[in-house]
Motif scaffolding. Structure first.
Motif, PDB file in Angstrom:
ATOM      1  N   GLN A 167      -4.619 -15.473 -51.888  1.00  0.00           N
ATOM      2  CA  GLN A 167      -6.054 -15.249 -51.637  1.00  0.00           C
ATOM      3  C   GLN A 167      -6.294 -14.958 -50.160  1.00  0.00           C
ATOM      4  O   GLN A 167      -7.078 -14.071 -49.821  1.00  0.00           O
ATOM      5  CB  GLN A 167      -6.848 -16.501 -52.018  1.00  0.00           C
ATOM      6  CG  GLN A 167      -6.938 -16.752 -53.507  1.00  0.00           C
ATOM      7  CD  GLN A 167      -8.098 -16.019 -54.146  1.00  0.00           C
ATOM      8  OE1 GLN A 167      -9.148 -15.864 -53.536  1.00  0.00           O
ATOM      9  NE2 GLN A 167      -7.893 -15.566 -55.364  1.00  0.00           N
ATOM     10  N   ASN A 212      -3.816 -15.107 -59.792  1.00  0.00           N
ATOM     11  CA  ASN A 212      -4.616 -14.225 -58.946  1.00  0.00           C
ATOM     12  C   ASN A 212      -4.821 -12.860 -59.593  1.00  0.00           C
ATOM     13  O   ASN A 212      -5.260 -11.921 -58.921  1.00  0.00           O
ATOM     14  CB  ASN A 212      -3.934 -14.057 -57.583  1.00  0.00           C
ATOM     15  CG  ASN A 212      -4.242 -15.212 -56.638  1.00  0.00           C
ATOM     16  OD1 ASN A 212      -5.361 -15.337 -56.152  1.00  0.00           O
ATOM     17  ND2 ASN A 212      -3.273 -16.068 -56.399  1.00  0.00           N
ATOM     18  N   THR A 241      -3.440 -20.005 -52.972  1.00  0.00           N
ATOM     19  CA  THR A 241      -4.348 -19.829 -51.828  1.00  0.00           C
ATOM     20  C   THR A 241      -3.776 -18.826 -50.819  1.00  0.00           C
ATOM     21  O   THR A 241      -4.528 -18.043 -50.229  1.00  0.00           O
ATOM     22  CB  THR A 241      -4.610 -21.185 -51.152  1.00  0.00           C
ATOM     23  OG1 THR A 241      -5.026 -22.118 -52.144  1.00  0.00           O
ATOM     24  CG2 THR A 241      -5.683 -21.076 -50.089  1.00  0.00           C
ATOM     25  N   SER A 275      -3.370  -8.067 -54.053  1.00  0.00           N
ATOM     26  CA  SER A 275      -3.793  -7.633 -55.390  1.00  0.00           C
ATOM     27  C   SER A 275      -2.761  -6.661 -55.951  1.00  0.00           C
ATOM     28  O   SER A 275      -1.739  -6.408 -55.307  1.00  0.00           O
ATOM     29  CB  SER A 275      -5.165  -6.955 -55.303  1.00  0.00           C
ATOM     30  OG  SER A 275      -5.040  -5.790 -54.496  1.00  0.00           O
ATOM     31  N   ARG A 291      -5.557 -11.598 -49.362  1.00  0.00           N
ATOM     32  CA  ARG A 291      -6.223 -10.676 -50.312  1.00  0.00           C
ATOM     33  C   ARG A 291      -5.208  -9.776 -51.015  1.00  0.00           C
ATOM     34  O   ARG A 291      -5.369  -8.548 -51.088  1.00  0.00           O
ATOM     35  CB  ARG A 291      -7.258  -9.818 -49.589  1.00  0.00           C
ATOM     36  CG  ARG A 291      -8.381 -10.669 -49.009  1.00  0.00           C
ATOM     37  CD  ARG A 291      -9.559  -9.812 -48.604  1.00  0.00           C
ATOM     38  NE  ARG A 291     -10.637 -10.645 -48.135  1.00  0.00           N
ATOM     39  CZ  ARG A 291     -10.692 -11.192 -46.921  1.00  0.00           C
ATOM     40  NH1 ARG A 291      -9.721 -10.988 -46.051  1.00  0.00           N
ATOM     41  NH2 ARG A 291     -11.720 -11.945 -46.574  1.00  0.00           N
TER      42      ARG A 291
END
Ligand SMILES: *Cc1c(COP(=O)(O)O)cnc(C)c1O
Length: 371
Positions: A72, A97, A69, A77, A75
């Motif tokens: 997330q 993720n 989480t 990446s 964000r």
């Protein structure tokens, strides 16, 4: 045949007397609030902020979901720089993720991510650094932050081992963008299963609270593809009870740590991992390194201990980078991770937990010294 002593495990969960927990359960039965941010959940979040010296904390069902989480929430990446020398959940949270872990070697003194090796691993896809405060020993947070600032990267600490750990400037959990604690049964502070994200501002905390509750903001509004990461009232209530005992638990651990150091320091080929002098530790682990001058290899000592019913653990062996889902990554090559590889072959975590009796600890020490 030798008399077989009762087994000694590396850890044993701290459990207060059962009677102390029944009033908490009664309260839950009476309120009929079992989860969804009930009174114990709220109380434990407040109490932990105060106890730990942090601004905002969101409770989770476990640290792995909290790590997933946290990535997330920011964000994250692309690629994330992390350590191969940790529990496998650190890197798993990246894979979950769709992020590519990039393993960087560790420092020989702390076994934490080596800041001097981070820059060489940064590419145009790097978005964050995920270090681990291994055994609760603080990372070089200043050096890591400097690099993060220079390259505009986020820093998410896997602080699963670092409950209550303080540096001169206060809680180690206040460094980086987010820190994640684990309250698993094997950890210094446990809620059976549990975890938390520590963050610096109310807005982030709010966002994380939404993410751990399916993305719900109110009955009809969902703002993100959230997950169910909520801690239940039973776990939170148990956390409140544990908090009453934590100071004493850590004090008992401290005594065990000191006794190991005193008696093992003179043993040739046994190296105890040292903390920097200013750190207030939690004594969650007692790692030793079995070096060449010792008459057995680490694995031979590990087996010898098992024959004597002492279950020390090889944390962390194998390295995360050697597991099948990671070993084909370019950064997983053992030749580029020499310090981590060596540590994983030398380290043995000895039994340490509040209920460990002196005669039991002596049995562990005498065995190591007798070889
Ligand atoms: C225990 C641990 C985790 C996972 O914690 P859970 O609460 O069991 O999910 C993650 N990282 C490290 C370093 C750990 O030791």
């Amino acid at each position: 045949m030798e008399t077989q002593h009762p087994p000694i495990y590396v850890t044993q969960p701290s459990l207060p007397p059962l009677e102390e927990f029944t009033p908490y359960l009664k309260q839950i039965w009476e309120s009929k609030t079992l989860t969804n941010g009930g009174p114990f959940h709220q109380e434990l979040e407040r109490a932990l902020c105060k106890h730990l010296g942090v601004k905002h904390l969101a409770l989770f069902t476990n640290a792995t979901i909290a790590l997933v989480t946290a990535l997330q929430a920011l964000r994250i990446s692309g690629e994330v720089i992390t350590t191969p020398y940790s529990f496998v959940a650190t890197a798993h949270s990246l894979l979950w993720n769709g992020i590519k872990p990039v393993f960087v070697d560790v420092d020989p003194n702390t076994l934490n991510l080596d800041p001097s090796k981070i820059e060489a691993a940064i590419t145009s896809h790097t978005t964050a650094i995920m270090p681990v405060h291994v055994y609760g020993h603080p990372c070089d947070v200043e050096a890591i932050q400097k690099i993060a600032d220079r390259y505009n990267l986020k820093v998410i600490y896997d602080a699963a081992h670092a409950f209550g750990v303080q540096r001169e400037d206060g809680s180690v959990l206040n460094h980086g963008d987010l820190s994640i604690l684990s309250f698993h049964a094997t950890k210094v502070f446990n809620t059976f299963e549990g975890g938390a994200i520590i963050c610096r501002d109310a807005k982030t905390k709010n966002h994380i609270d939404h993410l751990k509750n399916f993305g719900f903001v109110d009955e009809v509004t969902v703002v993100a593809a959230g997950i169910n990461g909520k801690m239940s009232e039973v776990n939170a209530a148990f956390g409140m009870l544990q908090l009453k005992h934590i100071e004493n638990s850590i004090l008992l651990r401290k005594g065990i740590d000191a006794n190991y150091r005193r008696q093992l320091n003179e043993v040739k080929g046994i190296r105890c991992l040292n903390l920097s002098g200013e750190t207030i530790a939690n004594y969650g682990y007692f790692p030793i390194l079995i070096e060449a001058e010792y008459s057995l290899s680490r694995d031979q000592l590990y087996e010898k201990m098992r024959e004597n019913n002492i279950y020390a653990r090889r944390y962390f062996y194998p390295l995360i980078s050697d597991y099948p889902m990671y070993r084909d990554l370019p950064s997983a090559q053992r030749s580029s991770l020499p310090v981590a590889v060596r540590a994983s072959e030398q380290v043995l975590c000895l039994p340490i937990y509040p209920a460990l009796q002196q005669f039991e600890q002596q049995r562990v020490i005498d065995l190591i010294r007798s070889i």
